[in-house]
Design an enzyme around this catalytic site. Structure first.
Site, PDB file in Angstrom:
ATOM      1  N   CYS A 113       3.761   2.938  15.439  1.00 24.80           N
ATOM      2  CA  CYS A 113       2.488   3.491  14.956  1.00 24.80           C
ATOM      3  C   CYS A 113       1.430   3.597  16.050  1.00 24.80           C
ATOM      4  CB  CYS A 113       1.950   2.659  13.797  1.00 24.80           C
ATOM      5  SG  CYS A 113       3.010   2.737  12.344  1.00 24.80           S
ATOM      6  N   HIS A 250      -5.626   4.564  13.430  1.00 25.15           N
ATOM      7  CA  HIS A 250      -4.319   4.765  12.809  1.00 25.15           C
ATOM      8  C   HIS A 250      -4.465   4.494  11.315  1.00 25.15           C
ATOM      9  CE1 HIS A 250      -0.290   4.533  11.557  1.00 25.15           C
ATOM     10  NE2 HIS A 250      -0.279   3.216  11.442  1.00 25.15           N
ATOM     11  N   ASN A 280       0.901   6.650   5.494  1.00 24.70           N
ATOM     12  CA  ASN A 280       1.017   6.262   6.903  1.00 24.70           C
ATOM     13  C   ASN A 280       2.066   7.161   7.572  1.00 24.70           C
ATOM     14  OD1 ASN A 280       1.617   5.039   9.341  1.00 24.70           O
ATOM     15  ND2 ASN A 280       1.713   2.953   8.511  1.00 24.70           N
TER      16      ASN A 280
HETATM   17  O1  UT7 Z   1       1.252   1.102  10.584  1.00 24.41           O
HETATM   18  C1  UT7 Z   1       1.303  -0.276  10.843  1.00 24.41           C
HETATM   19  C2  UT7 Z   1       2.161  -0.917   9.866  1.00 24.41           C
HETATM   20  N1  UT7 Z   1       1.728  -0.998   8.507  1.00 24.41           N
HETATM   21  C3  UT7 Z   1       0.637  -1.641   8.055  1.00 24.41           C
HETATM   22  O2  UT7 Z   1      -0.322  -1.869   8.737  1.00 24.41           O
HETATM   23  C4  UT7 Z   1       0.679  -2.120   6.634  1.00 24.41           C
HETATM   24  C5  UT7 Z   1       0.192  -3.517   6.566  1.00 24.41           C
HETATM   25  N2  UT7 Z   1       0.319  -4.176   5.281  1.00 24.41           N
HETATM   26  C6  UT7 Z   1      -0.166  -3.714   4.100  1.00 24.41           C
HETATM   27  O3  UT7 Z   1      -0.693  -2.619   4.037  1.00 24.41           O
HETATM   28  C7  UT7 Z   1      -0.080  -4.616   2.888  1.00 24.41           C
HETATM   29  O4  UT7 Z   1       0.335  -5.897   3.278  1.00 24.41           O
HETATM   30  C8  UT7 Z   1       0.860  -4.089   1.760  1.00 24.41           C
HETATM   31  C9  UT7 Z   1       0.236  -2.863   1.132  1.00 24.41           C
HETATM   32  C10 UT7 Z   1       2.227  -3.757   2.341  1.00 24.41           C
HETATM   33  C11 UT7 Z   1       1.004  -5.125   0.672  1.00 24.41           C
HETATM   34  O5  UT7 Z   1      -0.237  -5.519   0.161  1.00 24.41           O
HETATM   35  P1  UT7 Z   1      -0.577  -7.060  -0.046  1.00 24.41           P
HETATM   36  O6  UT7 Z   1      -1.909  -7.112  -0.669  1.00 24.41           O
HETATM   37  O7  UT7 Z   1      -0.393  -7.743   1.262  1.00 24.41           O
HETATM   38  O8  UT7 Z   1       0.487  -7.479  -1.118  1.00 24.41           O
HETATM   39  P2  UT7 Z   1       1.650  -8.577  -1.006  1.00 24.41           P
HETATM   40  O9  UT7 Z   1       2.675  -8.159  -0.012  1.00 24.41           O
HETATM   41  O10 UT7 Z   1       1.033  -9.928  -0.858  1.00 24.41           O
HETATM   42  O11 UT7 Z   1       2.237  -8.487  -2.416  1.00 24.41           O
HETATM   43  C12 UT7 Z   1       1.508  -8.937  -3.559  1.00 24.41           C
HETATM   44  C13 UT7 Z   1       2.409  -8.751  -4.772  1.00 24.41           C
HETATM   45  C14 UT7 Z   1       3.809  -9.333  -4.580  1.00 24.41           C
HETATM   46  O12 UT7 Z   1       4.230  -9.898  -5.809  1.00 24.41           O
HETATM   47  P3  UT7 Z   1       4.225 -11.497  -6.017  1.00 24.41           P
HETATM   48  O13 UT7 Z   1       5.117 -12.023  -4.936  1.00 24.41           O
HETATM   49  O14 UT7 Z   1       2.805 -11.905  -5.855  1.00 24.41           O
HETATM   50  O15 UT7 Z   1       4.772 -11.636  -7.393  1.00 24.41           O
HETATM   51  C15 UT7 Z   1       4.644  -8.118  -4.279  1.00 24.41           C
HETATM   52  O16 UT7 Z   1       5.984  -8.280  -4.665  1.00 24.41           O
HETATM   53  O17 UT7 Z   1       2.577  -7.346  -5.005  1.00 24.41           O
HETATM   54  C16 UT7 Z   1       3.970  -7.056  -5.105  1.00 24.41           C
HETATM   55  N3  UT7 Z   1       4.205  -5.717  -4.613  1.00 24.41           N
HETATM   56  C17 UT7 Z   1       4.102  -4.629  -5.410  1.00 24.41           C
HETATM   57  N4  UT7 Z   1       3.795  -4.504  -6.707  1.00 24.41           N
HETATM   58  C18 UT7 Z   1       3.771  -3.261  -7.214  1.00 24.41           C
HETATM   59  C19 UT7 Z   1       4.517  -5.314  -3.365  1.00 24.41           C
HETATM   60  N5  UT7 Z   1       4.639  -3.976  -3.315  1.00 24.41           N
HETATM   61  C20 UT7 Z   1       4.404  -3.536  -4.575  1.00 24.41           C
HETATM   62  C21 UT7 Z   1       4.356  -2.260  -5.178  1.00 24.41           C
HETATM   63  N6  UT7 Z   1       4.045  -2.179  -6.493  1.00 24.41           N
HETATM   64  N7  UT7 Z   1       4.611  -1.133  -4.490  1.00 24.41           N
END
Ligand code: UT7
Length: 323
Positions: A113, A250, A280
């Site tokens: 990225c 980005h 992204n």
């Molecule tokens: O380009 C450079 C690379 N990319 C980035 O910079 C992305 C960086 N990261 C992010 O944007 C975020 O960390 C995410 C959007 C990927 C995730 O958001 P988060 O607020 O960090 O959520 P999380 O990973 O802590 O997940 C929270 C909950 C989890 O459930 P439990 O374990 O709390 O029961 C996940 O399983 O949300 C769940 N979850 C979803 N639920 C519904 C994860 N993805 C999804 C989804 N739909 N698509």
């Protein structure tokens, strides 16, 4: 002194659009969750048989047209991509050929990225040293080909697309009032390779693999390293934050963009965001945003623009450009 001045941009997004609702048919996710946690509404997906070189060529052709230059006057093509058509030759050489360029050099650069920031850094160095007169710098990706469509934590985040910028060597005075790239710095730290990677590759598995990510950790690094790399540029140039006209980071997640702007104490109106409509697009996201905001008249000649990025590696960096 020689500066790398932007003289034209172009972009291309595949026709097919995938909305958040399309995911909830097969995955336990919802439009509401995706919007709330990422700000993403939709993404473009390349058609079958439509490859990174096709996207890159279309973006490159538009940049050439908008810059009003003959393609044969371009003596450098750098294509930032993690999703090349083939293992070899570089996708950049295919694009070079399709644009009718037969001289100079063309090569790909893989910094995930951060790829566009890396490519701009290299092009800037070659222009400033007098080796290159006109560079076509492209970010082009087809991440849809390396996604695990069953992993709701990653597949909802990415989209396909390409955008390009033409940089031209112009004699400037050597002050912060110059047009062109005023600052460019790239960084990496390989201790974090496991946070964002594919499950395979040419030498290890003879497949491309699929993308995996420790989202929370990447989020943390992006929210601190992107603003820090803008600060690094401001310090080196002895500029104040309020002299930045536009922040074009980005585009990974709307929450990251908001956090970067807050850390830099920049008003939300100064941040160009495309993540809602493109998701992204990795190396293509910064040039897509630059293209959009210059075409719609927000970015004007003389504006100071800061473009930070962070990606797999980890890699990160920033360039400051006067339009
Ligand atoms: O380009 C450079 C690379 N990319 C980035 O910079 C992305 C960086 N990261 C992010 O944007 C975020 O960390 C995410 C959007 C990927 C995730 O958001 P988060 O607020 O960090 O959520 P999380 O990973 O802590 O997940 C929270 C909950 C989890 O459930 P439990 O374990 O709390 O029961 C996940 O399983 O949300 C769940 N979850 C979803 N639920 C519904 C994860 N993805 C999804 C989804 N739909 N698509």
């Amino acid at each position: 002194m020689l500066r790398a001045v932007a003289i034209g941009t172009g972009a291309y997004l595949p026709e097919k659009i995938m909305t958040n609702h399309d995911f909830s048919k097969n995955l336990e996710t919802s439009h509401e969750w995706i919007i709330e946690r990422t700000g993403i509404v939709q993404r473009h997906i390349a058609a079958e048989g439509e490859n990174t070189s096709d996207l890159a060529t279309k973006a490159g052709l538009e940049a050439v047209k908008n810059a009003n230059v003959a393609p044969e006057t371009i003596d450098l093509v750098i294509l930032a991509t993690t999703t090349p058509d083939d293992t070899m030759p570089s996708t950049a050489t295919k694009v070079q050929h399709r644009l009718g360029i037969t001289k100079g050099a063309a090569f790909d650069i893989n910094a995930a990225c951060s790829g566009f920031v890396y490519a701009m850094n290299i092009a800037n160095g070659l222009i400033a040293s007098g080796q290159v007169k006109r560079a076509l710098v492209i970010g082009a990706e087809t991440y849809s080909r390396i996604l695990n469509w069953e992993d709701r934590g990653t597949c909802i985040l990415f989209g396909d697309g390409a955008a390009a910028i033409i940089l031209e060597a112009q004699e400037e005075s050597g002050t912060n009032a110059d047009r062109g790239i005023l600052f460019s710095r790239i960084h990496s730290d390989g201790q974090y390779t496991d946070l964002l990677k594919t499950t395979g590759g040419i030498s290890s598995t003879m497949t491309a693999g699929v993308l995996t990510m420790v989202g929370k950790e990447i989020f943390r690094h992006a929210s601190s390293k992107m603003p820090a790399s803008v600060e690094e540029g401001l310090q080196e140039l002895r500029l104040n934050k309020d002299e930045i006209d536009w922040l074009v980071p980005h585009q990974a997640n709307m929450r990251i963009l908001t956090s970067v702007a807050q850390k830099l104490k920049l008003a939300e109106e100064k941040v160009i965001t495309t993540v809602a409509m493109h998701a992204n697009t990795s190396a293509a996201s910064i040039p897509l945003a630059l293209h959009q905001a210059s075409q719609d008249g927000r970015i004007k000649k003389g504006d100071l623009i800061a473009c930070p990025a962070l990606g797999a590696g980890l890699t990160w960096g920033c360039f400051l450009l006067r339009w």
